[in-house]
Design an enzyme around this catalytic site. Structure first.
Site, PDB file in Angstrom:
ATOM      1  CE  LYS A 132      53.142  35.323   7.055  1.00  0.00           C
ATOM      2  NZ  LYS A 132      52.826  34.786   8.294  1.00  0.00           N
TER       3      LYS A 132
ATOM      4  CE  LYS B 149      49.729  26.897   6.779  1.00  0.00           C
ATOM      5  NZ  LYS B 149      49.304  26.983   8.163  1.00  0.00           N
TER       6      LYS B 149
ATOM      7  CE  LYS C  49      46.408  35.434   9.709  1.00  0.00           C
ATOM      8  NZ  LYS C  49      46.441  34.109  10.275  1.00  0.00           N
TER       9      LYS C  49
HETATM   10  P1  TYM Z   1      51.267  28.567  10.597  1.00  0.00           P
HETATM   11  O1  TYM Z   1      50.355  27.409  10.458  1.00  0.00           O
HETATM   12  O2  TYM Z   1      50.905  29.846   9.941  1.00  0.00           O
HETATM   13  O3  TYM Z   1      52.702  28.174  10.066  1.00  0.00           O
HETATM   14  C1  TYM Z   1      53.372  27.010  10.509  1.00  0.00           C
HETATM   15  C2  TYM Z   1      54.848  27.307  10.693  1.00  0.00           C
HETATM   16  O4  TYM Z   1      55.409  27.789   9.481  1.00  0.00           O
HETATM   17  C3  TYM Z   1      56.114  29.010   9.713  1.00  0.00           C
HETATM   18  N1  TYM Z   1      55.985  29.839   8.507  1.00  0.00           N
HETATM   19  C4  TYM Z   1      57.017  30.276   7.779  1.00  0.00           C
HETATM   20  N2  TYM Z   1      58.344  30.110   7.904  1.00  0.00           N
HETATM   21  C5  TYM Z   1      59.128  30.679   6.958  1.00  0.00           C
HETATM   22  N3  TYM Z   1      58.654  31.396   5.906  1.00  0.00           N
HETATM   23  C6  TYM Z   1      57.330  31.593   5.758  1.00  0.00           C
HETATM   24  N4  TYM Z   1      56.859  32.277   4.721  1.00  0.00           N
HETATM   25  C7  TYM Z   1      56.449  31.027   6.708  1.00  0.00           C
HETATM   26  N5  TYM Z   1      55.096  31.007   6.847  1.00  0.00           N
HETATM   27  C8  TYM Z   1      54.833  30.294   7.949  1.00  0.00           C
HETATM   28  C9  TYM Z   1      55.426  29.623  10.909  1.00  0.00           C
HETATM   29  O5  TYM Z   1      56.284  30.522  11.577  1.00  0.00           O
HETATM   30  C10 TYM Z   1      55.098  28.404  11.752  1.00  0.00           C
HETATM   31  O6  TYM Z   1      56.210  28.039  12.533  1.00  0.00           O
HETATM   32  N6  TYM Z   1      50.567  30.415  15.169  1.00  0.00           N
HETATM   33  C11 TYM Z   1      51.181  29.352  14.414  1.00  0.00           C
HETATM   34  C12 TYM Z   1      50.705  27.971  14.825  1.00  0.00           C
HETATM   35  C13 TYM Z   1      50.797  27.685  16.289  1.00  0.00           C
HETATM   36  C14 TYM Z   1      51.976  27.398  17.015  1.00  0.00           C
HETATM   37  C15 TYM Z   1      51.540  27.169  18.350  1.00  0.00           C
HETATM   38  C16 TYM Z   1      53.317  27.334  16.688  1.00  0.00           C
HETATM   39  C17 TYM Z   1      49.755  27.625  17.137  1.00  0.00           C
HETATM   40  N7  TYM Z   1      50.195  27.280  18.389  1.00  0.00           N
HETATM   41  C18 TYM Z   1      52.440  26.857  19.346  1.00  0.00           C
HETATM   42  C19 TYM Z   1      54.216  27.020  17.706  1.00  0.00           C
HETATM   43  C20 TYM Z   1      53.785  26.790  19.014  1.00  0.00           C
HETATM   44  C21 TYM Z   1      50.841  29.526  12.957  1.00  0.00           C
HETATM   45  O7  TYM Z   1      49.895  30.160  12.606  1.00  0.00           O
HETATM   46  O8  TYM Z   1      51.612  28.826  12.136  1.00  0.00           O
END
Ligand code: TYM
Length: 332
Positions: A197, A200, A116
């Site tokens: 991957k 969003k 990022k």
């Molecule tokens: P975020 O919002 O980017 O994504 C949410 C969840 O989706 C999963 N994910 C994927 N899984 C499979 N294939 C993909 N292409 C893909 N893209 C995203 C992510 O692994 C995530 O589980 N840092 C985290 C949010 C967060 C969080 C936490 C998660 C903040 N605090 C505490 C767990 C516990 C994030 O940016 O997810």
């Protein structure tokens, strides 16, 4: 099951719009199964989303979108605590304590930060300390299990390292959590570039299928998806990342093994596979979209978030009291 025998589960999704099938298959689908046998907290991590600039009006809408999506996919607010991160002040408080117990060296190694901040001379500090806030989210609730996609593995490792470090230095303060990853779907790839991957924020909307996409858009994205010129439908991530990605998506949505799909499509063309996948995805997403529309308009949504914040706040307060005791911070 008695409450004390239950495991505590925590996970979060950023309200940055375009929640896609990668988020769903990699993480959110697990949330539903877990809520029946565990004490679950599912958070809308709005403070994480402001590590990059957001339009304030849009952010509020996106928070409600994720809350409604949580419920539309099957989270039950009677079983799970659904809440917004910034509604519970403990996340920010604990994040500071953890920041003081983490190192710039370990944060510099986080691949998500490296990606990022690539090409920037100076990155926002929040982007750098993002994984510490994530560790705070998890440790604040004495979490045992964190269901996430593969891209969060390194962040979970860091969370464990910080928890162990503090437990060793100050006495048992935190539960050391484990990540939980699905066997198939933990890394869904972009449809237009199966080496990256699904995300969003990718510019090309056809790189992903958002949970709220119209059927015609879903059809277009899948039919246009990048494959290869071999013409054989088999799972081989290294040599056939595009077809393997389509097979993974198909397999999880249709609840069929990849082997069964390979057998069914033997001798058939990519067009057949894609056409059938369009139908499978639309059939899975339509009921979610219908429930979403209903929930998103209801007053119930704000009540759920308020109730969730209160319930989460009680747990968070107890942890912060313990943390303050351990560190010798003030009393309130
Ligand atoms: P975020 O919002 O980017 O994504 C949410 C969840 O989706 C999963 N994910 C994927 N899984 C499979 N294939 C993909 N292409 C893909 N893209 C995203 C992510 O692994 C995530 O589980 N840092 C985290 C949010 C967060 C969080 C936490 C998660 C903040 N605090 C505490 C767990 C516990 C994030 O940016 O997810």
């Amino acid at each position: 099951m008695a409450v004390k025998d239950m495991k505590r589960v925590f996970s979060g999704v950023q309200p940055t719009g375009n929640i896609h099938i990668g988020n769903y298959l990699g993480a959110m689908k697990q949330f539903i199964e877990l809520q029946n046998e565990n004490e679950c907290l599912y958070c809308i991590v709005d403070m994480h989303s402001i590590t990059l600039p957001q339009d304030p009006k849009q952010l509020r809408q996106h928070i409600l979108d994720v809350a409604a999506l949580y419920m539309a996919i099957g989270l039950d607010p009677k079983k799970s605590i659904i809440f917004v991160q910034s509604d519970v002040s403990g996340h920010a408080e604990l994040s500071w304590v953890l920041t003081c117990n983490s190192y710039t060296g370990e944060l510099s190694r986080m691949t998500q930060f490296k990606q990022k901040s690539k090409g920037r001379e100076s990155a926002p500090t929040g982007l750098f300390t993002y994984p510490v806030l994530m560790a705070a989210d998890i440790l604040l609730y004495d979490t045992d299990i964190v269901p996430v996609g593969n891209d969060q593995k390194q962040h979970i490792e860091l969370t464990r390292d910080i928890a162990i470090r503090i437990n060793n230095k100050y006495g048992k303060t935190f539960v050391v959590p484990d990540g939980k990853f699905v066997k198939s779907g933990a890394r869904i790839m972009a449809l237009d570039n199966p080496d990256a991957k699904m995300s969003k924020s990718a510019e090309n909307p056809h790189s992903r299928i958002s949970l709220l996409d119209e059927p015609s858009k879903i059809k277009k994205s899948i039919m246009k998806s990048t494959t290869d010129s071999e013409g054989v439908i088999r799972f081989d991530v290294e040599h056939k990342p595009g077809i393997s990605n389509l097979l993974s998506i198909y397999s999880v949505f249709a609840d069929e093994t990849v082997e069964a799909l390979e057998a069914r499509y033997e001798g058939r063309g990519y067009g057949d596979l894609k056409k059938d996948l369009v139908e499978v995805v639309i059939n899975n997403l339509t009921p979610i979209q219908e429930r979403f529309k209903e929930i998103r308009q209801s007053q119930e949504l704000l009540d759920v978030l308020q109730d969730g914040a209160e319930r989460a706040g009680v747990i968070a307060e107890a942890t912060m009291k313990r943390v303050k005791d351990r560190f010798g911070l003030g009393w309130k």
